[in-house]
Design a protein around this motif. Structure first.
Motif, mmCIF file in Angstrom:
data_model
loop_
_atom_site.group_PDB
_atom_site.id
_atom_site.type_symbol
_atom_site.label_atom_id
_atom_site.label_comp_id
_atom_site.label_asym_id
_atom_site.label_seq_id
_atom_site.Cartn_x
_atom_site.Cartn_y
_atom_site.Cartn_z
ATOM 1 N N ILE C 54 22.793 23.096 35.143
ATOM 2 C CA ILE C 54 22.948 22.111 34.071
ATOM 3 C C ILE C 54 21.645 22.085 33.287
ATOM 4 C CG2 ILE C 54 23.189 19.673 33.523
ATOM 5 C CD1 ILE C 54 25.034 19.349 35.805
ATOM 6 N N GLU C 55 21.779 22.111 31.984
ATOM 7 C CA GLU C 55 20.600 22.091 31.112
ATOM 8 C C GLU C 55 19.687 20.913 31.479
ATOM 9 O OE1 GLU C 55 18.405 23.913 28.625
ATOM 10 O OE2 GLU C 55 20.497 24.560 28.620
ATOM 11 N N GLY C 56 18.415 21.205 31.749
ATOM 12 C CA GLY C 56 17.468 20.131 32.062
ATOM 13 C C GLY C 56 17.581 19.622 33.482
ATOM 14 N N GLY C 57 18.487 20.192 34.266
ATOM 15 C CA GLY C 57 18.640 19.729 35.632
ATOM 16 C C GLY C 57 17.632 20.380 36.555
ATOM 17 N N SER C 70 21.438 20.054 39.327
ATOM 18 C CA SER C 70 22.445 21.094 39.169
ATOM 19 C C SER C 70 23.548 20.878 40.191
ATOM 20 C CB SER C 70 21.818 22.463 39.360
ATOM 21 O OG SER C 70 21.045 22.784 38.237
ATOM 22 N N ASN C 71 24.692 21.506 39.921
ATOM 23 C CA ASN C 71 25.865 21.297 40.757
ATOM 24 C C ASN C 71 25.685 21.959 42.127
ATOM 25 O OD1 ASN C 71 28.430 21.169 41.797
ATOM 26 N ND2 ASN C 71 29.401 21.474 39.810
ATOM 27 N N PHE D 44 17.745 33.205 41.083
ATOM 28 C CA PHE D 44 18.321 31.998 41.684
ATOM 29 C C PHE D 44 17.326 30.839 41.655
ATOM 30 C CE2 PHE D 44 21.120 34.927 44.400
ATOM 31 C CZ PHE D 44 22.084 34.944 43.417
ATOM 32 N N VAL D 45 16.024 31.138 41.819
ATOM 33 C CA VAL D 45 15.033 30.054 41.734
ATOM 34 C C VAL D 45 15.044 29.466 40.332
ATOM 35 C CG1 VAL D 45 12.608 29.452 41.942
ATOM 36 C CG2 VAL D 45 13.586 31.104 43.486
ATOM 37 N N VAL D 46 15.119 30.348 39.325
ATOM 38 C CA VAL D 46 15.134 29.856 37.939
ATOM 39 C C VAL D 46 16.368 28.996 37.705
ATOM 40 C CG1 VAL D 46 15.118 30.550 35.530
ATOM 41 C CG2 VAL D 46 13.908 31.901 37.192
ATOM 42 N N LEU D 47 17.483 29.373 38.331
ATOM 43 C CA LEU D 47 18.730 28.637 38.133
ATOM 44 C C LEU D 47 18.866 27.450 39.083
ATOM 45 C CD1 LEU D 47 21.160 31.642 37.624
ATOM 46 C CD2 LEU D 47 20.221 30.153 35.884
ATOM 47 N N THR E 51 8.497 23.936 36.928
ATOM 48 C CA THR E 51 9.599 22.985 36.894
ATOM 49 C C THR E 51 9.209 21.648 37.516
ATOM 50 O OG1 THR E 51 10.391 24.009 38.922
ATOM 51 C CG2 THR E 51 11.458 24.690 36.904
ATOM 52 N N GLY E 52 7.955 21.530 37.921
ATOM 53 C CA GLY E 52 7.485 20.245 38.425
ATOM 54 C C GLY E 52 7.912 19.929 39.841
#
Lengths: 105, 161, 118, 326, 94
Positions: C54-57, C70-71, D44-47, E51-52
């Motif tokens: 999810i964008e920004g998640g 994210s899901n 996967f880390v990025v996602l 990403t903090g």
């Protein structure tokens, strides 16, 4: 004030590390044979990785994050050379000849 | 030191590691930590790994000095290798040679071999008892190693192990 | 432009998937086929994980002060699928080893020839 | 900025994929597969799928590559050119790909929070997990509690595959002298392995027991644990490793892992709940959930570690067995 | 700033990939794999900070251990039989 100094310092370390990583990768491409390329990989493993991790430690401050980074650093300093040595030894055992400089010094 | 002492040392080290990794200090997690440590020490004993070399306590002062010296060497040779990689003519003169290691114990020799590899510009290719075959990127790096300062320093810290 | 970027992940995933598929159907070597299957599998993993984003998640580990995660459901499916993929790959490779012992080759074309001779 | 990393990584993956198609040497293809796996793990880390990244790194880049290389060593390295022209496969692949790409046009955009997949069960899981299950890592709670049945099924698949490999490759190790090039002189490796063997095992247990709080859990821990033993086997020989963990013990442990999982389910039935309904395991439902999750993660860890080791033993001991067929 | 480091690492990975494609020996490819492993570890660590959520360093730690063991395993498991492909017994010079 202190924070800014630490921040700037950590950026210097991170960027320095990034440069050394790039240099190592370029070396792995430019060097003429397998054994000389190992030296380029060493640059990545020691200076590149070390500087990036130190830069991140400065960002982490005094916390468990820094401890984990320190642990990573410690692991890498043991595993890196062992892997490189194993590669060199296996290559040598399979009769891969190194390119040697024949010129008289 | 007896075997028991070694096992206790390893256990203490592992438990300290657990505490540093964990970050959750409830009684339950600490209990798990103790149990895990005991289990791993049991396995290490069964694997017959408990001896001086399993002791990761290389934090004695002289070893620390050695590490600082080694760090300086690594930085120096890194800059040298970097210069060579980036200069267009690629001024390298690879050589293969042997050095003799003066260490008495296996751990000392391995420390020496790994230190050689860790410094860019030299890689240990083979360890045959006390004769190391080393590949060097340049003649200068080879000459530097042959001078034997690193060998002497590793010998000095070896006594502390 | 946003139309293009919006599906970029999926398109690359499909290209990867087809790469794996091509190896499986076009290459007679059995090990190569298994490598092709591996590529195919991994592309499916990436497809699922892309859908979960999810964008920004951030990663679905609950923490104070973070509201968008994210899901987690595709993560769970893929996590187990990866371990299963290891087990099935190992089984496939074991079969390859046995086929090599029985036929003396791992080339599918040669195996067919031998089968017809019998 | 994450988009940039995402796009670059996908591009690298694509290039690696094409390179694998072109490689004639199977060894080179296997090494590239390992790199492919590492790249997808970082993707996967990025996602945000940290648990998945942990698993993929441990399995794809580690064990899978080892098995592929072991198989190549047991069979042959060179790939013969295909007898047929690749025209028909190419047409099939391009047609399928085009159809699939046409299909994606109706899919919601990447990262769209309004996509249907994010509307139904996932919000419930995310919302309820802290209160009902009591663990911060939602992946763990879904894996072990909400979808416990699925996971039991997956563990069964792994168990079956382990049994299959055992049946296919046999499991008796024949002693033989290893000759030929390779790392012959093992002192450096042995000293480092002595240092790292306990560390890896402790780390595996840490990953197992902290699966509630961060990335980790039974699957990952099992693989890391097995990796520790693989390091031991590499440094001290397969014979010593099998003295440390005999095959017979491994066979029992696989079953024990499965049984722990199933027993937790049946225990909760005996206590008046449904199969795998952990909240009846303790007086307090949340404690029950945590207890149940912990136990089944332990079962999964034991089963996975044993299966991975069985597979490794089976492939590597095959090596020693047949020196004459090369 | 983290993004600068990440981009540098990605470029380095791409260069490593070129080495892995070109070979010419198996050892070059293993070496490239090892280098990409190190770079991935660093990238994961930096991404965690970006990403903090730097507590995901556990993943990077696992990578360090796994990539070490797999490099050693590749060398030991494959090369045990002494069946080197013909290209790797050459001089290794391009």
């Amino acid at each position: 004030m202190m924070d800014t100094v630490l921040d700037v310092l950590s950026w210097i370390f991170l960027l320095g590390g990034a440069i050394f990583l790039l240099v190592g990768a370029i070396g792995a491409l430019r060097f003429p044979d397998f054994y000389t390329r190992l030296h380029a990989v060493s640059v990545c493993d020691t200076m590149g990785a070390g500087l990036v991790l130190v830069g991140l430690m400065l960002q982490g401050g005094l916390s468990l994050v820094t401890v984990k980074l320190l642990l990573m650093f410690y692991f890498m300093m043991f595993t890196g050379p062992t892997a490189v040595h194993a590669l060199a030894e296996a290559a040598m055992q399979s009769k891969l000849k190194p390119v040697v400089d024949e010129r008289e010094p | 030191m007896s075997k028991l002492q070694h096992a206790i040392n390893l256990g203490l080290f592992l438990f300290a590691l657990w505490v540093l990794l964990s970050g959750h200090y409830t009684p339950l997690m600490l209990l798990f930590g103790v149990l895990s440590t005991l289990f791993v020490v049991f396995l290490a004993t069964r694997a017959d790994l408990i001896d001086r070399e399993t002791q990761p306590i290389l934090i004695k002062l002289s070893v620390l000095f050695y590490w600082v010296w080694l760090g300086r060497e690594i930085i120096k040779s890194n800059i040298d290798v970097t210069r060579r990689i980036l200069s267009p003519g690629l001024p390298i003169s690879p050589t293969v040679f042997t050095v003799r290691a003066g260490q008495k114990t296996e751990l000392g020799r391995v420390t020496y071999a790994n230190s050689i590899t860790l410094v860019p510009g030299t890689v240990t290719m083979d360890v045959d008892k006390d004769v190391f075959t080393v590949h060097a990127l340049t003649r200068e790096a080879a000459a530097d190693l042959k001078r034997g300062e690193m060998n002497r320093r590793v010998c000095n810290v070896e006594i502390v192990f | 432009m946003s139309e293009l970027l919006g599906h970029f992940n999926y398109w690359i995933v499909i290209i990867l998937m087809m790469t794996g598929f091509y190896i499986v159907i076009a290459r007679p070597n059995l090990i190569k086929k298994i490598i092709g299957l591996f590529i195919f599998q991994t592309s499916v993993f990436i497809l699922f994980i892309s859908m979960a984003k999810i964008e920004g998640g951030t990663a679905p580990i609950i923490e104070e002060g973070i509201s968008v995660y994210s899901n987690p459901l595709p993560h769970v499916l893929i996590l187990t699928a990866i371990v299963v993929s290891l087990a099935t790959t190992a089984l496939g490779l074991a079969l390859v080893v046995r086929i090599r012992e029985a036929y003396g080759t791992i080339n599918e074309d040669d195996i067919h020839v031998q089968d017809e001779e019998d | 900025m994450e988009h940039l990393v995402d796009i670059v990584l996908l591009g690298l993956l694509m290039i690696t994929g094409f390179a694998i198609v072109r490689m004639r040497s199977l060894l080179a293809a296997a090494m590239l597969t390992s790199i492919y796996s590492l790249l997808s793990a970082s993707l996967f880390v990025v996602l945000d799928a940290v648990d998945v990244a942990l698993t993929e790194a441990a399995i794809g880049a580690g064990i899978s590559t080892i098995l592929l290389l072991a198989t190549v060593a047991l069979t042959t390295d060179e790939e013969k050119a295909p007898r047929h022209t690749p025209l028909l496969p190419l047409v099939v692949v391009i047609a399928t790909g085009a159809a699939l790409i046409y299909g994606t046009l109706d899919m919601p955009h990447y990262g769209d929070p309004a996509a249907p997949i994010h509307q139904y069960v996932a919000p419930t899981y995310l919302h309820d997990t802290p209160g009902v299950i009591g663990v911060p890592n939602v992946v763990t709670s879904v894996l072990a509690s909400y979808r416990g049945y699925d996971t039991l099924g997956e563990v069964t698949v792994i168990f079956t595959a382990g049994v299959g490999v055992m049946v296919l490759l046999g499991y008796r190790l024949r002693r033989c002298n290893i000759t030929g090039p390779g790392i012959r002189n093992l002192i450096v490796l042995r000293v480092i392995a002595k240092l790292f063997f306990p560390l890896i095992l402790l780390f595996a247990l840490y990953v197992l027991l902290h699966g509630d709080y961060g990335p980790g859990g039974g699957f990952q821990a099992g693989v890391v644990f097995a990796t520790g033993f693989i390091l031991y086997a590499l440094a001290f020989g397969l014979g010593n490793a099998q003295r440390l963990i005999p095959r017979k013990l491994l066979r029992i442990m696989v079953a024990v892992g499965m049984l722990i999982y199933a027993a937790v389910g049946i225990e909760s039935m005996l206590l008046g709940g449904k199969f795998l309904e952990y909240r009846v395991l303790a007086d307090d439902p949340v404690t029950g959930q945590r207890l149940g999750i912990m136990l089944i993660e332990l079962g999964v860890g034991i089963a996975v570690a044993s299966v991975v080791l069985i597979i490794y033993y089976a492939f590597v001991s095959r090596h020693c067995q047949a020196p004459e067929d090369m | 700033m983290y993004i600068a480091v990440t981009i540098a690492i990605l470029i380095a990975i791409a260069l490593g990939l070129v080495r892995a494609f070109r070979g010419p020996t198996l050892y070059d490819r293993i070496m490239a794999g090892n280098m990409i492993g190190t770079l991935t570890v660093l990238m994961v660590a930096v991404l965690g900070f970006m990403t903090g959520r730097p507590e995901f360093l556990d993943i990077a730690l696992v990578y360090v251990l796994i990539s070490f063991v797999s490099t050693i395993a590749v060398l030991r498991v494959y090369i045990i039989r002494g069946t080197m492909d013909s290209s790797s017994t050459g001089s290794g010079k391009e």
